[in-house]
Design a protein around this motif. Structure first.
Motif, PDB file in Angstrom:
ATOM      1  N   LEU A  28       0.829  -1.206   0.000  1.00  0.00           N
ATOM      2  CA  LEU A  28       0.000   0.000   0.000  1.00  0.00           C
ATOM      3  C   LEU A  28       0.863   1.255   0.000  1.00  0.00           C
ATOM      4  CD1 LEU A  28      -2.754   1.403   0.183  1.00  0.00           C
ATOM      5  CD2 LEU A  28      -2.643   1.122   2.673  1.00  0.00           C
ATOM      6  N   ALA A  29       1.927   1.262   0.818  1.00  0.00           N
ATOM      7  CA  ALA A  29       2.823   2.421   0.869  1.00  0.00           C
ATOM      8  C   ALA A  29       3.493   2.659  -0.478  1.00  0.00           C
ATOM      9  CB  ALA A  29       3.880   2.222   1.956  1.00  0.00           C
ATOM     10  N   LEU A  30       3.916   1.579  -1.150  1.00  0.00           N
ATOM     11  CA  LEU A  30       4.558   1.719  -2.455  1.00  0.00           C
ATOM     12  C   LEU A  30       3.583   2.249  -3.492  1.00  0.00           C
ATOM     13  CD1 LEU A  30       6.915   1.357  -4.359  1.00  0.00           C
ATOM     14  CD2 LEU A  30       6.315  -1.070  -4.585  1.00  0.00           C
ATOM     15  N   SER A  31       2.336   1.772  -3.475  1.00  0.00           N
ATOM     16  CA  SER A  31       1.351   2.246  -4.438  1.00  0.00           C
ATOM     17  C   SER A  31       1.006   3.712  -4.200  1.00  0.00           C
ATOM     18  CB  SER A  31       0.080   1.385  -4.369  1.00  0.00           C
ATOM     19  OG  SER A  31      -0.512   1.457  -3.082  1.00  0.00           O
ATOM     20  N   VAL A  32       0.898   4.122  -2.927  1.00  0.00           N
ATOM     21  CA  VAL A  32       0.638   5.536  -2.613  1.00  0.00           C
ATOM     22  C   VAL A  32       1.801   6.405  -3.091  1.00  0.00           C
ATOM     23  CG1 VAL A  32       0.357   7.207  -0.742  1.00  0.00           C
ATOM     24  CG2 VAL A  32      -0.891   5.046  -0.678  1.00  0.00           C
ATOM     25  N   PHE A  33       3.029   5.911  -2.886  1.00  0.00           N
ATOM     26  CA  PHE A  33       4.202   6.664  -3.324  1.00  0.00           C
ATOM     27  C   PHE A  33       4.205   6.843  -4.843  1.00  0.00           C
ATOM     28  CE2 PHE A  33       8.657   6.512  -4.830  1.00  0.00           C
ATOM     29  CZ  PHE A  33       9.079   7.729  -4.333  1.00  0.00           C
ATOM     30  N   LEU A  34       3.902   5.778  -5.585  1.00  0.00           N
ATOM     31  CA  LEU A  34       3.874   5.875  -7.044  1.00  0.00           C
ATOM     32  C   LEU A  34       2.826   6.873  -7.517  1.00  0.00           C
ATOM     33  CD1 LEU A  34       4.253   2.107  -8.070  1.00  0.00           C
ATOM     34  CD2 LEU A  34       5.959   3.912  -8.284  1.00  0.00           C
ATOM     35  N   GLU A  38       3.459  10.376  -9.449  1.00  0.00           N
ATOM     36  CA  GLU A  38       2.757  10.613 -10.710  1.00  0.00           C
ATOM     37  C   GLU A  38       2.044  11.962 -10.702  1.00  0.00           C
ATOM     38  OE1 GLU A  38      -0.752   8.531 -13.461  1.00  0.00           O
ATOM     39  OE2 GLU A  38      -0.129   7.636 -11.557  1.00  0.00           O
ATOM     40  N   SER A  39       1.402  12.295  -9.601  1.00  0.00           N
ATOM     41  CA  SER A  39       0.703  13.570  -9.503  1.00  0.00           C
ATOM     42  C   SER A  39       1.675  14.744  -9.486  1.00  0.00           C
ATOM     43  CB  SER A  39      -0.180  13.600  -8.255  1.00  0.00           C
ATOM     44  OG  SER A  39       0.612  13.519  -7.083  1.00  0.00           O
ATOM     45  N   LEU A  40       2.834  14.588  -8.816  1.00  0.00           N
ATOM     46  CA  LEU A  40       3.842  15.642  -8.794  1.00  0.00           C
ATOM     47  C   LEU A  40       4.440  15.847 -10.179  1.00  0.00           C
ATOM     48  CD1 LEU A  40       5.733  14.921  -5.442  1.00  0.00           C
ATOM     49  CD2 LEU A  40       4.100  16.749  -5.912  1.00  0.00           C
ATOM     50  N   ALA A  41       4.671  14.733 -10.891  1.00  0.00           N
ATOM     51  CA  ALA A  41       5.238  14.838 -12.238  1.00  0.00           C
ATOM     52  C   ALA A  41       4.293  15.575 -13.171  1.00  0.00           C
ATOM     53  CB  ALA A  41       5.543  13.444 -12.780  1.00  0.00           C
ATOM     54  N   SER A  42       2.998  15.348 -13.021  1.00  0.00           N
ATOM     55  CA  SER A  42       2.020  16.013 -13.879  1.00  0.00           C
ATOM     56  C   SER A  42       1.903  17.500 -13.579  1.00  0.00           C
ATOM     57  CB  SER A  42       0.653  15.340 -13.722  1.00  0.00           C
ATOM     58  OG  SER A  42       0.168  15.498 -12.402  1.00  0.00           O
ATOM     59  N   SER A  43       2.342  17.913 -12.384  1.00  0.00           N
ATOM     60  CA  SER A  43       2.294  19.334 -12.039  1.00  0.00           C
ATOM     61  C   SER A  43       3.591  20.065 -12.367  1.00  0.00           C
ATOM     62  CB  SER A  43       1.977  19.493 -10.545  1.00  0.00           C
ATOM     63  OG  SER A  43       2.995  18.914  -9.751  1.00  0.00           O
ATOM     64  N   LEU A 104       6.884   7.771 -14.870  1.00  0.00           N
ATOM     65  CA  LEU A 104       5.544   8.165 -14.413  1.00  0.00           C
ATOM     66  C   LEU A 104       5.071   9.455 -15.053  1.00  0.00           C
ATOM     67  CD1 LEU A 104       5.873   7.258 -10.620  1.00  0.00           C
ATOM     68  CD2 LEU A 104       4.443   6.112 -12.314  1.00  0.00           C
ATOM     69  N   GLN A 105       5.976  10.177 -15.728  1.00  0.00           N
ATOM     70  CA  GLN A 105       5.566  11.357 -16.483  1.00  0.00           C
ATOM     71  C   GLN A 105       4.804  10.976 -17.752  1.00  0.00           C
ATOM     72  OE1 GLN A 105       8.855  14.628 -16.404  1.00  0.00           O
ATOM     73  NE2 GLN A 105       9.931  12.663 -16.211  1.00  0.00           N
ATOM     74  N   GLU A 112       2.876   0.663 -14.357  1.00  0.00           N
ATOM     75  CA  GLU A 112       4.183   0.340 -13.782  1.00  0.00           C
ATOM     76  C   GLU A 112       4.069  -0.735 -12.708  1.00  0.00           C
ATOM     77  OE1 GLU A 112       6.718   3.420 -12.490  1.00  0.00           O
ATOM     78  OE2 GLU A 112       7.116   4.120 -14.524  1.00  0.00           O
ATOM     79  N   SER A 113       3.002  -0.701 -11.925  1.00  0.00           N
ATOM     80  CA  SER A 113       2.830  -1.727 -10.894  1.00  0.00           C
ATOM     81  C   SER A 113       2.614  -3.096 -11.518  1.00  0.00           C
ATOM     82  CB  SER A 113       1.647  -1.367  -9.981  1.00  0.00           C
ATOM     83  OG  SER A 113       0.428  -1.378 -10.704  1.00  0.00           O
ATOM     84  N   ILE A 114       1.900  -3.141 -12.658  1.00  0.00           N
ATOM     85  CA  ILE A 114       1.726  -4.411 -13.363  1.00  0.00           C
ATOM     86  C   ILE A 114       3.070  -4.890 -13.912  1.00  0.00           C
ATOM     87  CG2 ILE A 114       0.591  -5.551 -15.309  1.00  0.00           C
ATOM     88  CD1 ILE A 114      -1.717  -3.544 -14.964  1.00  0.00           C
ATOM     89  N   ALA A 115       3.844  -3.958 -14.464  1.00  0.00           N
ATOM     90  CA  ALA A 115       5.158  -4.316 -14.998  1.00  0.00           C
ATOM     91  C   ALA A 115       6.078  -4.854 -13.905  1.00  0.00           C
ATOM     92  CB  ALA A 115       5.791  -3.103 -15.672  1.00  0.00           C
ATOM     93  N   LEU A 116       5.985  -4.289 -12.703  1.00  0.00           N
ATOM     94  CA  LEU A 116       6.820  -4.761 -11.591  1.00  0.00           C
ATOM     95  C   LEU A 116       6.492  -6.206 -11.212  1.00  0.00           C
ATOM     96  CD1 LEU A 116       6.944  -1.608  -9.289  1.00  0.00           C
ATOM     97  CD2 LEU A 116       8.884  -2.695 -10.432  1.00  0.00           C
ATOM     98  N   ASN A 117       5.266  -6.647 -11.492  1.00  0.00           N
ATOM     99  CA  ASN A 117       4.904  -8.030 -11.209  1.00  0.00           C
ATOM    100  C   ASN A 117       5.548  -9.002 -12.191  1.00  0.00           C
ATOM    101  OD1 ASN A 117       2.651  -8.651  -9.013  1.00  0.00           O
ATOM    102  ND2 ASN A 117       2.310  -6.599  -9.797  1.00  0.00           N
ATOM    103  N   MET A 118       6.189  -8.474 -13.247  1.00  0.00           N
ATOM    104  CA  MET A 118       6.941  -9.326 -14.166  1.00  0.00           C
ATOM    105  C   MET A 118       8.336  -9.640 -13.635  1.00  0.00           C
ATOM    106  SD  MET A 118       5.241 -10.223 -16.845  1.00  0.00           S
ATOM    107  CE  MET A 118       6.591 -10.709 -17.915  1.00  0.00           C
ATOM    108  N   VAL A 119       8.761  -8.932 -12.574  1.00  0.00           N
ATOM    109  CA  VAL A 119      10.122  -9.108 -12.063  1.00  0.00           C
ATOM    110  C   VAL A 119      10.396 -10.553 -11.627  1.00  0.00           C
ATOM    111  CG1 VAL A 119      11.712  -8.453 -10.209  1.00  0.00           C
ATOM    112  CG2 VAL A 119      10.437  -6.690 -11.441  1.00  0.00           C
ATOM    113  N   PRO A 120       9.506 -11.221 -10.837  1.00  0.00           N
ATOM    114  CA  PRO A 120       9.796 -12.612 -10.472  1.00  0.00           C
ATOM    115  C   PRO A 120       9.934 -13.530 -11.678  1.00  0.00           C
ATOM    116  CG  PRO A 120       8.061 -11.728  -9.071  1.00  0.00           C
ATOM    117  CD  PRO A 120       8.281 -10.733 -10.163  1.00  0.00           C
ATOM    118  N   THR A 121       9.109 -13.306 -12.715  1.00  0.00           N
ATOM    119  CA  THR A 121       9.177 -14.136 -13.917  1.00  0.00           C
ATOM    120  C   THR A 121      10.481 -13.929 -14.663  1.00  0.00           C
ATOM    121  OG1 THR A 121       6.754 -14.026 -14.128  1.00  0.00           O
ATOM    122  CG2 THR A 121       7.999 -14.702 -16.073  1.00  0.00           C
ATOM    123  N   ILE A 122      10.864 -12.661 -14.867  1.00  0.00           N
ATOM    124  CA  ILE A 122      12.108 -12.362 -15.583  1.00  0.00           C
ATOM    125  C   ILE A 122      13.311 -12.840 -14.764  1.00  0.00           C
ATOM    126  CG2 ILE A 122      13.551 -10.508 -16.520  1.00  0.00           C
ATOM    127  CD1 ILE A 122      10.992  -8.935 -17.035  1.00  0.00           C
TER     128      ILE A 122
END
Length: 348
Positions: A28-34, A38-43, A104-105, A112-122
């Motif tokens: 949850l903390a990682l998802s909130v951080f992302l 993302e919101s800061l990058a858009s600003s 994230l810009q 990106e969170s979905i892509a991170l779930n590819m890490v164990p497979t790769i």
């Protein structure tokens, strides 16, 4: 008497549920951080500067923790270990965290969170290449690994190549403007995922040489901070280093990223692996997709497309197939060790 018994049961229940609770809060903390980044990058705030400041805090936190908790178990630091720490910082901080934060810009944190779930497979594929894993094609576990790899790859391709119609529309009107150059964002994300996968392979080797995980991570964070600062010095203008605090959102993002996401979460992961094992800890990775999806849809005002939902489901299904096969491998290995211990004359 009943009060003491109730307290004892509550304490036992909390001890049992701690790994589940802490790993869930970690995702949850990682998802909130992302989402915050993302919101800061858009600003208009430089995400590269965010990465540098975040890792300055993380290096301080990790150094203090390693000083107090690994004072008696830390081996001497050699030039070889420093070189390994430099390479680990390059892979995990500079190539992974810096590129994925900058990405994230251009793409959503859900992707990106979905892509991170590819890490164990790769990582598993790389382990096969470097002979750290074995794959028996005719066994049930081998078939599960093959199907898991294939399904995860199919989900990743669906995520990148197929957008599809809008399935869930945002309930809130809050939105942020982002650039349409998603290709650049995906390139950054792919390089970041590959880098952290190579990092996983490298860590397995380095820990055997230098078994002080927190101290090693502090050195890695230190070198990664220097590397990203050098890159930022050439890429980012001098005015971007003076952060606009944006109502405290920048400060919250830096504290969350530096202290919790990069600092304390490492303790959570290592502690949970020690209690429940790496397979149990990795099984919580898909929660990052769920939390990021909910935050993006109901907080940032993004719409969910069919391609992202189908891709996420396939990646998660493939991941769990791979984790199931790995869990069976570990269980079989433990049984073989137990049998050989009890009956040393019996050969498999």
């Amino acid at each position: 008497m009943m009060t003491m018994e109730l307290q004892r049961r509550l304490a036992m229940g909390f001890q049992i549920s701690k790994p589940y609770l802490f790993l869930t809060l970690n995702e949850l903390a990682l998802s909130v951080f992302l989402v915050l980044v993302e919101s800061l990058a858009s600003s208009g705030i430089s995400t590269l500067v965010i990465v540098v400041y975040e890792h300055v805090l993380a290096t301080i936190v990790l150094s203090l923790l390693s000083f107090f908790f690994e004072k008696n178990k830390r081996p001497p630091i050699t030039f070889r270990i420093l070189c390994y720490a430099f390479l680990m910082g390059l892979l995990q901080v500079t190539l992974c965290q810096m590129l994925m934060t900058m990405g994230l810009q251009y793409i959503s944190s859900t992707y990106e969170s979905i892509a991170l779930n590819m890490v164990p497979t790769i990582t598993f594929v790389l382990a096969l290449i470097f002979h750290q894993e074995k794959l028996r094609f005719r066994s049930i576990n081998g078939q599960a690994k093959i199907w898991g790899l294939g399904i995860s790859l199919g989900g990743a391709l669906a995520l990148v190549l197929w957008k599809g119609p809008v399935v869930v529309k945002a309930m809130l009107s809050i939105s942020f403007d982002t650039t349409s150059d998603s290709v650049l964002g995906w390139i950054m994300t792919i390089v970041g995922v590959l880098a952290t996968s190579f990092w996983n392979i490298l860590v397995r080797h380095v820990i055997q040489i230098y078994p002080a995980e927190m101290s090693l991570t502090a050195m890695m964070s230190f070198f990664g901070t220097i590397q990203t600062a050098i890159v930022a010095a050439f890429v980012v203008s001098s005015s971007a280093w003076e952060l606009q605090w944006d109502g405290g959102l920048v400060l919250i993002t830096l504290l969350l990223g530096g202290i919790v996401v990069t600092g304390l979460s490492y303790y959570v992961m290592t502690w949970s692996i020690g209690i429940k094992g790496p397979v149990f800890s990795a099984s919580f990775n898909p929660l990052l997709v769920l939390f990021s999806f909910l935050l993006n849809t109901f907080v940032l005002g993004s719409s969910a497309h069919l391609g992202s939902i189908v891709g996420a489901v396939l990646v998660i299904v493939g991941l769990y197939l791979l984790l199931w096969a790995k869990a069976n491998d570990v269980e079989k290995k433990d049984m073989d060790v137990g049998d050989s211990t009890c009956s040393p004359l019996i050969q498999p």
